[in-house]
Design an enzyme around this catalytic site. Structure first.
Site, PDB file in Angstrom:
ATOM      1  N   GLY A 196     -12.460 -32.905  14.603  1.00  0.00           N
ATOM      2  CA  GLY A 196     -11.085 -32.615  14.607  1.00  0.00           C
ATOM      3  C   GLY A 196     -10.559 -32.745  15.957  1.00  0.00           C
ATOM      4  O   GLY A 196     -11.355 -32.672  17.044  1.00  0.00           O
ATOM      5  N   GLN A 249      -4.959 -31.967  22.992  1.00  0.00           N
ATOM      6  CA  GLN A 249      -6.225 -32.440  23.612  1.00  0.00           C
ATOM      7  C   GLN A 249      -6.303 -33.746  24.195  1.00  0.00           C
ATOM      8  O   GLN A 249      -6.988 -34.065  25.092  1.00  0.00           O
ATOM      9  CB  GLN A 249      -7.332 -32.253  22.668  1.00  0.00           C
ATOM     10  CG  GLN A 249      -7.552 -30.734  22.275  1.00  0.00           C
ATOM     11  CD  GLN A 249      -8.640 -30.609  21.338  1.00  0.00           C
ATOM     12  OE1 GLN A 249      -8.641 -30.932  19.919  1.00  0.00           O
ATOM     13  NE2 GLN A 249     -10.161 -30.473  21.760  1.00  0.00           N
ATOM     14  N   CYS A 287     -16.234 -27.676  20.738  1.00  0.00           N
ATOM     15  CA  CYS A 287     -14.820 -27.928  20.933  1.00  0.00           C
ATOM     16  C   CYS A 287     -15.000 -29.097  21.877  1.00  0.00           C
ATOM     17  O   CYS A 287     -15.682 -29.039  22.572  1.00  0.00           O
ATOM     18  CB  CYS A 287     -13.891 -26.925  21.213  1.00  0.00           C
ATOM     19  SG  CYS A 287     -12.207 -27.447  21.630  1.00  0.00           S
ATOM     20  N   LEU A 288     -14.224 -30.317  21.547  1.00  0.00           N
ATOM     21  CA  LEU A 288     -14.289 -31.322  22.311  1.00  0.00           C
ATOM     22  C   LEU A 288     -13.836 -30.972  23.686  1.00  0.00           C
ATOM     23  O   LEU A 288     -14.121 -31.527  24.809  1.00  0.00           O
ATOM     24  CB  LEU A 288     -13.466 -32.602  21.897  1.00  0.00           C
ATOM     25  CG  LEU A 288     -13.937 -33.294  20.572  1.00  0.00           C
ATOM     26  CD1 LEU A 288     -12.992 -34.185  20.232  1.00  0.00           C
ATOM     27  CD2 LEU A 288     -15.253 -33.707  20.677  1.00  0.00           C
ATOM     28  N   HIS A 312      -9.096 -23.794  13.571  1.00  0.00           N
ATOM     29  CA  HIS A 312      -9.727 -24.094  15.047  1.00  0.00           C
ATOM     30  C   HIS A 312      -8.625 -25.100  15.676  1.00  0.00           C
ATOM     31  O   HIS A 312      -8.008 -24.912  16.875  1.00  0.00           O
ATOM     32  CB  HIS A 312     -11.098 -24.822  15.133  1.00  0.00           C
ATOM     33  CG  HIS A 312     -11.385 -25.316  16.433  1.00  0.00           C
ATOM     34  ND1 HIS A 312     -12.702 -24.783  17.179  1.00  0.00           N
ATOM     35  CD2 HIS A 312     -11.071 -26.071  17.047  1.00  0.00           C
ATOM     36  CE1 HIS A 312     -12.926 -25.521  18.215  1.00  0.00           C
ATOM     37  NE2 HIS A 312     -11.695 -26.236  18.229  1.00  0.00           N
ATOM     38  N   GLU A 313      -8.172 -26.161  14.976  1.00  0.00           N
ATOM     39  CA  GLU A 313      -7.377 -27.272  15.410  1.00  0.00           C
ATOM     40  C   GLU A 313      -5.833 -26.697  15.651  1.00  0.00           C
ATOM     41  O   GLU A 313      -5.191 -26.993  16.671  1.00  0.00           O
ATOM     42  CB  GLU A 313      -7.422 -28.322  14.567  1.00  0.00           C
ATOM     43  CG  GLU A 313      -8.663 -29.268  14.354  1.00  0.00           C
ATOM     44  CD  GLU A 313      -9.077 -29.370  16.009  1.00  0.00           C
ATOM     45  OE1 GLU A 313      -8.403 -29.655  16.835  1.00  0.00           O
ATOM     46  OE2 GLU A 313     -10.707 -29.447  15.994  1.00  0.00           O
ATOM     47  N   HIS A 329      -5.259 -24.726  18.696  1.00  0.00           N
ATOM     48  CA  HIS A 329      -4.896 -25.692  20.031  1.00  0.00           C
ATOM     49  C   HIS A 329      -3.579 -25.824  19.962  1.00  0.00           C
ATOM     50  O   HIS A 329      -2.962 -25.789  21.087  1.00  0.00           O
ATOM     51  CB  HIS A 329      -5.527 -26.914  19.794  1.00  0.00           C
ATOM     52  CG  HIS A 329      -7.063 -26.963  20.105  1.00  0.00           C
ATOM     53  ND1 HIS A 329      -7.505 -26.873  21.511  1.00  0.00           N
ATOM     54  CD2 HIS A 329      -8.117 -27.379  19.390  1.00  0.00           C
ATOM     55  CE1 HIS A 329      -8.812 -26.885  21.555  1.00  0.00           C
ATOM     56  NE2 HIS A 329      -9.177 -27.268  20.266  1.00  0.00           N
TER      57      HIS A 329
END
Ligand code: NI
Length: 165
Positions: A30, A35, A86-87, A128-129, A132
């Site tokens: 994701g 991001q 997470c990235l 989660h996304e 952000h």
């Protein structure tokens, strides 16, 4: 705070394609627009071809989902835990509890209104996304102690990387 997209056009679609490429390149499942530095309410997910961390989910086949202006319209009272990463926090994982099932209304790749019914990893991923988009990351769901530990580790590994240059 990311801003709503007013019109889904070819520029939006180019951006969505780029996001999916970036997400695949980073071995993620994701990615939220913020991001990659774009404060718009856009996210992409691909549980099919994302990550060696979740081998049971896809069979390696890419099946990207594009969500524009996503909104949770229903969430189960039942919560479930997932070991999230997470990235934006490379190599860091922690258990987060979230509603086990959610319904999300959004605009798709063509700007059409859709509803996603998600459970399991997909429910975790979309929540989660979406966090952000409001400036929230998974570490904000942890105790202060755990959060500080993860932030310290990420800062330390970034310092080590910078020293290599
Ligand atoms: Ni993330």
């Amino acid at each position: 705070m990311s801003k709503a997209v007013e019109k889904v056009d070819d520029a939006t679609r180019d951006f969505l394609d780029n996001m999916v490429e970036t997400m695949h390149a980073m071995n993620g499942i994701g990615l939220a627009a913020i991001q990659v530095g774009v404060p718009k309410r856009i996210l992409v997910m691909d549980l099919g071809k994302g990550s060696s961390r979740y081998p049971d989910e896809g069979q390696g086949k890419s099946s990207p989902l594009y969500l524009i202006n996503p909104k949770i319209i229903d969430a189960s009272e039942e919560l479930s835990p997932y070991e999230e990463g997470c990235l934006s926090f490379p190599g860091q994982y922690a258990e987060v509890w979230r509603p086990a099932k959610v319904k999300v209304q959004y605009l798709d790749y063509l700007g059409k209104e859709q509803v996603l019914k998600a459970e399991g990893l997909l429910a975790t991923c979309v929540q989660h996304e979406m966090d952000h988009l409001d400036g929230i990351t998974f570490v904000d769901h942890l105790s202060a102690l755990k959060r500080d530990m993860i932030i310290r580790k990420v800062k330390k590994s970034q310092r080590l990387k910078d020293d290599d240059l």
